[in-house]
Design an enzyme around this catalytic site. Structure first.
Site, PDB file in Angstrom:
ATOM      1  N   LEU A  65       0.809  -1.219   0.000  1.00 33.37           N
ATOM      2  CA  LEU A  65       0.000   0.000   0.000  1.00 33.37           C
ATOM      3  C   LEU A  65       0.847   1.275   0.000  1.00 33.37           C
ATOM      4  O   LEU A  65       0.321   2.372  -0.173  1.00 33.37           O
ATOM      5  CB  LEU A  65      -0.946   0.013   1.201  1.00 33.37           C
ATOM      6  CG  LEU A  65      -2.133  -0.953   1.124  1.00 33.37           C
ATOM      7  CD1 LEU A  65      -2.994  -0.814   2.375  1.00 33.37           C
ATOM      8  CD2 LEU A  65      -2.964  -0.748  -0.129  1.00 33.37           C
ATOM      9  N   ASN A  96       7.401  -2.985   3.876  1.00 31.97           N
ATOM     10  CA  ASN A  96       8.501  -2.181   3.320  1.00 31.97           C
ATOM     11  C   ASN A  96       8.032  -0.771   2.960  1.00 31.97           C
ATOM     12  O   ASN A  96       8.065  -0.342   1.812  1.00 31.97           O
ATOM     13  CB  ASN A  96       9.148  -2.871   2.125  1.00 31.97           C
ATOM     14  CG  ASN A  96       8.187  -3.200   1.007  1.00 31.97           C
ATOM     15  OD1 ASN A  96       6.982  -3.295   1.224  1.00 31.97           O
ATOM     16  ND2 ASN A  96       8.703  -3.374  -0.190  1.00 31.97           N
ATOM     17  N   ASP A 155       9.712  -8.346   3.493  1.00 31.38           N
ATOM     18  CA  ASP A 155       9.343  -8.293   2.082  1.00 31.38           C
ATOM     19  C   ASP A 155      10.396  -7.562   1.250  1.00 31.38           C
ATOM     20  O   ASP A 155      10.763  -6.441   1.557  1.00 31.38           O
ATOM     21  CB  ASP A 155       8.000  -7.582   1.919  1.00 31.38           C
ATOM     22  CG  ASP A 155       7.518  -7.619   0.484  1.00 31.38           C
ATOM     23  OD1 ASP A 155       8.114  -6.939  -0.355  1.00 31.38           O
ATOM     24  OD2 ASP A 155       6.566  -8.344   0.203  1.00 31.38           O
ATOM     25  N   ASP A 279       0.615  -9.524  -5.298  1.00 29.09           N
ATOM     26  CA  ASP A 279       1.878  -8.787  -5.131  1.00 29.09           C
ATOM     27  C   ASP A 279       1.734  -7.385  -5.732  1.00 29.09           C
ATOM     28  O   ASP A 279       2.605  -6.901  -6.452  1.00 29.09           O
ATOM     29  CB  ASP A 279       3.051  -9.523  -5.770  1.00 29.09           C
ATOM     30  CG  ASP A 279       4.403  -8.981  -5.326  1.00 29.09           C
ATOM     31  OD1 ASP A 279       4.433  -8.071  -4.462  1.00 29.09           O
ATOM     32  OD2 ASP A 279       5.433  -9.452  -5.846  1.00 29.09           O
TER      33      ASP A 279
END
Length: 397
Positions: A65, A96, A155, A279
């Site tokens: 996001l 991240n 991630d 993803d």
């Protein structure tokens, strides 16, 4: 508020009377009745679902996001707008961000802002395995869980140290958190993760599997008793490296060889793969047009349509199996409820025209970014309505 979905074909799971045209009556966010000719009050909102299919709301367990700190790419509002357009009623946001989601304060900030009534999908938080994703010091899993995180992952920056990853897996099991591994380089890291999972007897979820070799490692370990689940992204079961024509097709893992794509398809069709996740990784046009474009492609709005186009329409995969891949299993892996359609369940639903064809136009997407690798592609299957907590949060057109 009372809502009646009238005359749609309800598909939830193999045990719920699939394929039957029924009305679904929703009151105060909960499914109250499923059947024919249901009695309703005069103020009931009615949606004619004739010719449409009613599915449980999709859960996407792999979403970036970009909020906090990178909101020029995406934010909670634009991300959930995109989610609703794709029939996604729940999602797991990756850590991240800027700052990294490695403190209870950052977790709580996202959760508190997710209560905004204007947001169109439920946001769940994935905390970081290590501080700042540097692989040097484990975060406090217990504290992150208490703050509201339901999973952990580094991630994009996989944990290099075997010792750190071993401790992380054991701590995650102790705290009841799902641990998600992003294996880069994929074949070597996947082999390491499945070995640790088997040796320690702890579960691990492998993100965006894309190679035949990595898949073989996973399947062998599962056959030997390892507690491993795994996901596949739509671009990895539909596109090959020869389809890559510009930076909008640049992601990590990259697009693979035809034999890898075939292996991904086969494990989805056979029932071995656990779930499909997008993803979703937005980047600005300026970044994607730079001399060193970042990895990542959009995926929330095309997650179900791509799955229907390829698996349902071309490979005859049942809708029940697709519901398992997109609705049931992601929630089960993360330990959250939902993913079915039955009386007493929260009314999070995706209403779909299985046969409507449409062209993916980046300029019409709800994301702030435009980096879709499916641009210009004709897809078959269109979300017509998305219902969240019994309220319509998206209507096509």
């Amino acid at each position: 508020m009372t809502l009646l979905l009238k005359g749609g074909t309800v598909v939830a799971s193999e045990h719920s009377g699939n394929g039957v045209k029924n009305d679904v009556l929703i009151k105060d966010s909960v499914i109250k009745e499923i059947g024919e000719n249901l009695e309703i009050s005069s103020d009931t909102q009615i949606i004619d679902c004739t010719g449409l299919t009613i599915l449980p709301g999709i859960f996407d367990m792999h979403v970036h996001l970009r909020d906090p700190g990178q909101t020029y790419k995406e934010d909670l509002q634009s991300g959930t707008n995109a989610a609703a357009t794709g029939g996604v009623t729940g999602l797991l946001c990756m850590p991240n961000t800027t700052p990294v989601i490695d403190t209870p304060e950052t977790v709580q900030n996202i959760i508190e802002r997710s209560y905004n009534k204007k947001l169109k999908s439920k946001i769940y938080v994935c905390g970081a395995i290590t501080h700042s994703l540097k692989g040097e010091k484990l975060t406090d899993f217990a504290v992150l869980k208490k703050a509201g995180a339901i999973a952990i992952s580094d991630d994009g920056m996989p944990v290099v140290s075997d010792d750190f990853m071993s401790k992380a897996m054991q701590n995650a099991k102790t705290e009841g958190l799902a641990i998600i591994s992003h294996c880069e380089p994929e074949n070597e890291m996947t082999a390491r993760e499945v070995r640790l999972a088997k040796e320690l007897g702890v579960p691990v979820h492998i993100a965006h599997v894309s190679t035949k070799v990595a898949l073989s490692s996973i399947q062998t370990a599962i056959s030997e008793g390892a507690k491993i689940t795994y996901e596949i992204a739509p671009h990895h079961f539909t596109l090959t490296k020869t389809d890559c024509v510009d930076a909008d097709y640049k992601m990590n893992p990259p697009l693979r060889e035809p034999e890898d794509v075939q292996a991904m398809l086969q494990t989805l069709i056979s029932g071995e793969a656990d779930c499909i996740a997008s993803d979703h990784a937005p980047h600005s046009p300026e970044e994607k047009q730079s001399s060193e474009p970042p990895n990542g492609v959009l995926g929330l709005e095309t997650l179900l349509p791509i799955t229907l186009t390829r698996l349902f329409h071309k490979d005859n995969v049942s809708l029940e199996r697709i519901v398992e891949l997109l609705c049931v299993n992601p929630r089960k892996i993360l330990g959250i409820s939902g993913g079915t359609i039955k009386v007493g369940e929260t009314a999070d639903l995706a209403i779909v025209d299985l046969n409507q064809s449409w062209i993916v136009n980046p300029d019409k997407l709800q994301s702030k970014s435009r980096n879709t690798c499916f641009k210009g592609m004709e897809l078959k299957g269109k979300i017509k309505y998305t219902v969240l907590d019994g309220k319509v949060v998206y209507k096509d057109g």
